[in-house]
Scaffold this motif. Structure first.
Motif, PDB file in Angstrom:
ATOM      1  N   GLY A  96     -19.972  11.316  -2.040  1.00 43.73           N
ATOM      2  CA  GLY A  96     -21.227  11.844  -1.530  1.00 43.73           C
ATOM      3  C   GLY A  96     -21.429  11.702  -0.038  1.00 43.73           C
ATOM      4  O   GLY A  96     -22.517  11.970   0.467  1.00 43.73           O
ATOM      5  N   ARG A 130     -19.413  19.337  -8.571  1.00 46.09           N
ATOM      6  CA  ARG A 130     -19.405  18.862  -7.176  1.00 46.09           C
ATOM      7  C   ARG A 130     -18.103  19.237  -6.481  1.00 46.09           C
ATOM      8  O   ARG A 130     -18.104  19.551  -5.297  1.00 46.09           O
ATOM      9  CB  ARG A 130     -19.612  17.344  -7.114  1.00 46.09           C
ATOM     10  N   ARG A 133     -18.335  22.731  -5.177  1.00 45.81           N
ATOM     11  CA  ARG A 133     -19.151  22.815  -3.960  1.00 45.81           C
ATOM     12  C   ARG A 133     -18.369  22.347  -2.737  1.00 45.81           C
ATOM     13  O   ARG A 133     -18.503  22.922  -1.649  1.00 45.81           O
ATOM     14  CB  ARG A 133     -20.434  22.011  -4.136  1.00 45.81           C
TER      15      ARG A 133
END
Length: 180
Positions: A96, A130, A133
């Motif tokens: 992240g 994720r 992305r």
């Protein structure tokens, strides 16, 4: 020894002293859940792969932070003809933070300029959006689903999704950075 530096990271060949740090990453079931390394599972299996796959190759790189030189993961290409199929994994505590996209942008240049790929492709499990992305952030284009299977973890059908970037599109849409 070839190194690529980004704003926050150093991308460099994996070295023997990275053994234990990489082992912690690749034996973490959450990290490898959707990767080609999910079946390593034991230190003995890892040792064999480390020696035969991660050392002395122009296709596999360790990722470390510039700030404290901590090994946090790897990025690699699996060459197939003129295509590099990429795989990456980072330790959970670095998820992240935008590291994969940062590394990926630099590695696209390396893959096209130094390794001579005409196309770079990446796959991800639909259960892990994720990754998709991140691939989009790296400038890759969605190819959609290329296969499906039942996930051994959830018994849900998972699609294997693919993204690609061609050398032509990369150089048309990005300013070239020198891979050093």
């Amino acid at each position: 020894m070839r190194q690529i530096k980004t704003d926050r990271l150093i991308i460099r060949p994996i070295q023997t002293q990275d053994h234990d740090d990489l082992q912690k990453i690749l034996l973490d079931p959450e990290v490898v859940r959707y990767t080609r390394y999910r079946n390593i599972q034991t230190p003995d299996n890892y040792d064999l792969i480390f020696r035969n796959h991660f050392l002395d190759t122009p296709y596999t790189f360790g990722i470390e932070t510039k700030e404290d030189h901590k090994f946090i993961g790897f990025y690699e290409f699996h060459p197939e003809n003129d295509t590099g199929i990429l795989t990456y994994a980072l330790s959970q505590n670095t998820w992240g933070k935008g590291y994969v996209a940062e590394v990926g942008t630099a590695m696209m240049t390396y893959g096209f300029e130094v390794l001579g790929f005409n196309r770079i492709e990446a796959h991800y499990a639909s259960l892990n959006p994720r990754s998709g992305r991140v691939m989009k952030k790296m400038g890759m284009h969605d190819l959609g689903s290329i296969s499906s299977s039942v996930s051994p973890h959830t018994d849900k059908v998972r699609e294997v999704m693919a993204y690609e970037l061609t050398k032509e599109n990369w150089f048309l849409n990005n300013s070239k950075e020198q891979a050093v």
